[in-house]
Each structure stands twice: as C-alpha cells, then as structure tokens.
Design a protein around this motif. Sequence first.
Motif, PDB file in Angstrom:
ATOM      1  N   UNK A   1       0.839  -1.193   0.000  1.00 27.63           N
ATOM      2  CA  UNK A   1       0.000   0.000   0.000  1.00 27.63           C
ATOM      3  C   UNK A   1       0.878   1.249   0.000  1.00 27.63           C
ATOM      4  N   UNK A   2       1.936   1.221   0.764  1.00 26.66           N
ATOM      5  CA  UNK A   2       2.911   2.324   0.787  1.00 26.66           C
ATOM      6  C   UNK A   2       3.482   2.560  -0.611  1.00 26.66           C
ATOM      7  N   UNK A   3       3.909   1.485  -1.281  1.00 24.63           N
ATOM      8  CA  UNK A   3       4.470   1.604  -2.628  1.00 24.63           C
ATOM      9  C   UNK A   3       3.426   2.088  -3.630  1.00 24.63           C
ATOM     10  N   UNK A   4       2.183   1.646  -3.464  1.00 27.86           N
ATOM     11  CA  UNK A   4       1.122   2.040  -4.390  1.00 27.86           C
ATOM     12  C   UNK A   4       0.768   3.518  -4.244  1.00 27.86           C
ATOM     13  N   UNK A   5       0.898   4.056  -3.028  1.00 28.05           N
ATOM     14  CA  UNK A   5       0.674   5.485  -2.817  1.00 28.05           C
ATOM     15  C   UNK A   5       1.856   6.287  -3.361  1.00 28.05           C
ATOM     16  N   UNK A   6       3.056   5.709  -3.227  1.00 28.22           N
ATOM     17  CA  UNK A   6       4.277   6.396  -3.655  1.00 28.22           C
ATOM     18  C   UNK A   6       4.364   6.511  -5.173  1.00 28.22           C
ATOM     19  N   UNK A   7       4.055   5.425  -5.891  1.00 26.83           N
ATOM     20  CA  UNK A   7       4.196   5.400  -7.348  1.00 26.83           C
ATOM     21  C   UNK A   7       2.852   5.625  -8.027  1.00 26.83           C
ATOM     22  N   UNK A   8       2.834   6.479  -9.038  1.00 22.66           N
ATOM     23  CA  UNK A   8       1.612   6.703  -9.805  1.00 22.66           C
ATOM     24  C   UNK A   8       1.342   5.557 -10.772  1.00 22.66           C
ATOM     25  N   UNK A   9       2.398   4.945 -11.272  1.00 22.04           N
ATOM     26  CA  UNK A   9       2.257   3.856 -12.230  1.00 22.04           C
ATOM     27  C   UNK A   9       1.719   2.599 -11.553  1.00 22.04           C
ATOM     28  N   UNK A  10       0.793   1.930 -12.222  1.00 22.10           N
ATOM     29  CA  UNK A  10       0.249   0.672 -11.713  1.00 22.10           C
ATOM     30  C   UNK A  10       1.326  -0.405 -11.704  1.00 22.10           C
ATOM     31  N   UNK A  11       2.218  -0.368 -12.694  1.00 22.94           N
ATOM     32  CA  UNK A  11       3.206  -1.432 -12.855  1.00 22.94           C
ATOM     33  C   UNK A  11       4.359  -1.320 -11.875  1.00 22.94           C
ATOM     34  N   UNK A  12       4.705  -0.101 -11.439  1.00 25.11           N
ATOM     35  CA  UNK A  12       5.892   0.093 -10.594  1.00 25.11           C
ATOM     36  C   UNK A  12       5.818  -0.665  -9.268  1.00 25.11           C
ATOM     37  N   UNK A  13       4.745  -0.506  -8.463  1.00 26.67           N
ATOM     38  CA  UNK A  13       4.696  -1.260  -7.199  1.00 26.67           C
ATOM     39  C   UNK A  13       4.608  -2.763  -7.427  1.00 26.67           C
ATOM     40  N   UNK A  14       3.950  -3.177  -8.512  1.00 26.31           N
ATOM     41  CA  UNK A  14       3.869  -4.608  -8.811  1.00 26.31           C
ATOM     42  C   UNK A  14       5.252  -5.166  -9.153  1.00 26.31           C
ATOM     43  N   UNK A  15       6.030  -4.387  -9.909  1.00 21.74           N
ATOM     44  CA  UNK A  15       7.385  -4.814 -10.255  1.00 21.74           C
ATOM     45  C   UNK A  15       8.245  -4.959  -9.005  1.00 21.74           C
ATOM     46  N   UNK A  16       8.112  -4.015  -8.067  1.00 23.75           N
ATOM     47  CA  UNK A  16       8.848  -4.109  -6.806  1.00 23.75           C
ATOM     48  C   UNK A  16       8.462  -5.379  -6.061  1.00 23.75           C
ATOM     49  N   UNK A  17       7.174  -5.691  -6.057  1.00 24.04           N
ATOM     50  CA  UNK A  17       6.688  -6.887  -5.377  1.00 24.04           C
ATOM     51  C   UNK A  17       7.244  -8.152  -6.020  1.00 24.04           C
ATOM     52  N   UNK A  18       7.287  -8.180  -7.351  1.00 27.83           N
ATOM     53  CA  UNK A  18       7.823  -9.349  -8.060  1.00 27.83           C
ATOM     54  C   UNK A  18       9.297  -9.536  -7.734  1.00 27.83           C
ATOM     55  N   UNK A  19      10.040  -8.439  -7.710  1.00 26.27           N
ATOM     56  CA  UNK A  19      11.479  -8.501  -7.439  1.00 26.27           C
ATOM     57  C   UNK A  19      11.773  -9.141  -6.087  1.00 26.27           C
ATOM     58  N   UNK A  20      10.928  -8.854  -5.092  1.00 28.91           N
ATOM     59  CA  UNK A  20      11.163  -9.398  -3.760  1.00 28.91           C
ATOM     60  C   UNK A  20      10.458 -10.739  -3.530  1.00 28.91           C
ATOM     61  N   UNK A  21       9.458 -11.059  -4.358  1.00 32.82           N
ATOM     62  CA  UNK A  21       8.753 -12.329  -4.194  1.00 32.82           C
ATOM     63  C   UNK A  21       9.561 -13.497  -4.744  1.00 32.82           C
ATOM     64  N   UNK A  22      10.180 -13.322  -5.893  1.00 30.79           N
ATOM     65  CA  UNK A  22      10.914 -14.427  -6.531  1.00 30.79           C
ATOM     66  C   UNK A  22      12.049 -14.980  -5.663  1.00 30.79           C
ATOM     67  N   UNK A  23      12.833 -14.135  -4.962  1.00 31.74           N
ATOM     68  CA  UNK A  23      13.878 -14.701  -4.099  1.00 31.74           C
ATOM     69  C   UNK A  23      13.344 -15.552  -2.956  1.00 31.74           C
ATOM     70  N   UNK A  24      12.037 -15.452  -2.664  1.00 30.31           N
ATOM     71  CA  UNK A  24      11.465 -16.276  -1.600  1.00 30.31           C
ATOM     72  C   UNK A  24      11.602 -17.764  -1.918  1.00 30.31           C
ATOM     73  N   UNK A  25      11.671 -18.093  -3.220  1.00 29.60           N
ATOM     74  CA  UNK A  25      11.837 -19.493  -3.633  1.00 29.60           C
ATOM     75  C   UNK A  25      13.139 -20.051  -3.068  1.00 29.60           C
ATOM     76  N   UNK A  26      14.177 -19.211  -3.050  1.00 31.83           N
ATOM     77  CA  UNK A  26      15.469 -19.644  -2.514  1.00 31.83           C
ATOM     78  C   UNK A  26      15.531 -19.449  -0.998  1.00 31.83           C
ATOM     79  N   UNK A  27      14.838 -18.432  -0.501  1.00 31.16           N
ATOM     80  CA  UNK A  27      14.897 -18.120   0.931  1.00 31.16           C
ATOM     81  C   UNK A  27      14.308 -19.235   1.786  1.00 31.16           C
ATOM     82  N   UNK A  28      13.241 -19.887   1.302  1.00 35.32           N
ATOM     83  CA  UNK A  28      12.598 -20.926   2.113  1.00 35.32           C
ATOM     84  C   UNK A  28      13.503 -22.135   2.308  1.00 35.32           C
ATOM     85  N   UNK A  29      14.519 -22.287   1.453  1.00 32.78           N
ATOM     86  CA  UNK A  29      15.452 -23.401   1.584  1.00 32.78           C
ATOM     87  C   UNK A  29      16.656 -23.047   2.451  1.00 32.78           C
TER      88      UNK A  29
END
Length: 242
Positions: A156-184
């Motif tokens: 929500x913080x990122x969505x308020x910060x960025x006007x673009x719909x794609x920008x906060x989603x891209x940030x979320x993707x960047x941090x979500x994908x490493x979770x695949x390695x983090x759980x191991x």
Amino acid sequence: MRALLQAEWYKLRKSKMVPIILAGPIIGLFIGLTSNLEVDSHINEWYLTLFSMNLTYALLFLPLITGVFASVICRYEHQSGGWKQLLALPVTRGKVFVAKYLLIMMLVMAMQLLYLCSIYAVGMMKGFTDPFPMEIVWKSILGGWVATLPLVALQLWMSILFKSFAAPFAVNVIFTLPAIFAINSERFGPYYPWAQPFSMMYIGGNTEDVFFVPWDQLLTVVGGGFIVFFLGGYLYFQRKAV
C-alpha cells in the motif's frame, strides 16, 4: 471510517476485482487436481494435496495478488487529481490510509476463504476418504492471511508512492521471486517477509505451534515487519504532497 470503507468498496466494484480474487483459488484448484503425489497409507491423504497446493499458491500467488489489490485500490486516486479530491473531503489522511489497508486485508481474507473451498473441492473430486483436517487447514488459511499483514502495508505504501500501476507490482515481483530460494535457507528463510506466507501455511511444521511457526518468529518477523511498514506508509502519506 464506515463511510470511507463504503466509498472504497464502491470504487472497487467498478474495478473488476472478482477475476483477481478468483485467480489464486482457481490456480490452487488446478494444481491440486493435477498433482499425483504418492500417499503413504499412514498419512492423511489431504496433507500431500494441501502441501502441493500451498507450494505454489502461498509462495508466489498470494504475495503477488496482494500487491495487485494494493495497486488497484489506489488507481482512482492517481488519475485526474484523485488524491486532491479525496482529501478535500472532511476526512483525515490517517483514516484514508487505514480504510484502504483494512479493505485490502478483507479482500485477502475473501481470497483465502475461496482457496479453502478449492482445497475441499479437490478432495471431493479425488474421492478422499480420510477425515478432513479442519484444524490444520484453518491454521494454514488464517496463518497465510496473518503473514500478509506486513506485505500489504508495504505494498500500500508503494502504491501510494508510485503513480504507475506497474511500478509497485514490479517491486513486489522482485522481492517475491527470491522467496523461492529463501525458504530453503535456515538462516534467511525465517526472516524474509515474502517467505512468511509459505512458512505460515506450511503444514510440515510443528502443529502444536500457532500457525506452524514459533511465537518468536511470528512476533519478530510478521509483527515487527507490520509495525515498520505500516508506520512507514502511514507517516509518508501524512506528508505526501498532493
């Protein structure tokens, strides 16, 4: 606050939110129906199905879709001076932020309940005869919802910060994908925020613990992350120029 929630809900009704809410449960249903894991005769057959469904749903789709919710709920305000129009009303910025946060969490809970229906539907379609592990499944469903508390605050913080719909989603993707390695990783997995939905929905943990994770992990990572991200977004919104 009630009027704000009603106004936000009215805007969401125009946003075609239903397909987004259904996306995760439908994907979970598909994964559950197509998984063919061998079941030990001593293990409740629901467990392996739940594990295979959670592996993809909780690790990827739950964190990603919560980010979409946050972007959608701020979309109207980023168009045609929407923030100025909203804040010109007799409402405080704090209440606006809290109302948006609460509504996103309600949407996440609705998606979790639909995912619960998907789990049960898979078992019925596959003809499971073992008793449905209601307590285990509810821990998984509620645990996944609690794990999104800090993620929703940050998104929500990122969505308020960025006007673009794609920008906060891209940030979320960047941090979500490493979770695949983090759980191991025993070192980073318990402390990585985007890995918490999977950790708290993972039925392989100690079933005596709340949400399958120790209290210290729950309070430190989820509770601490929620406080940091929520206060960060709240204070930023208080100072945001509109």
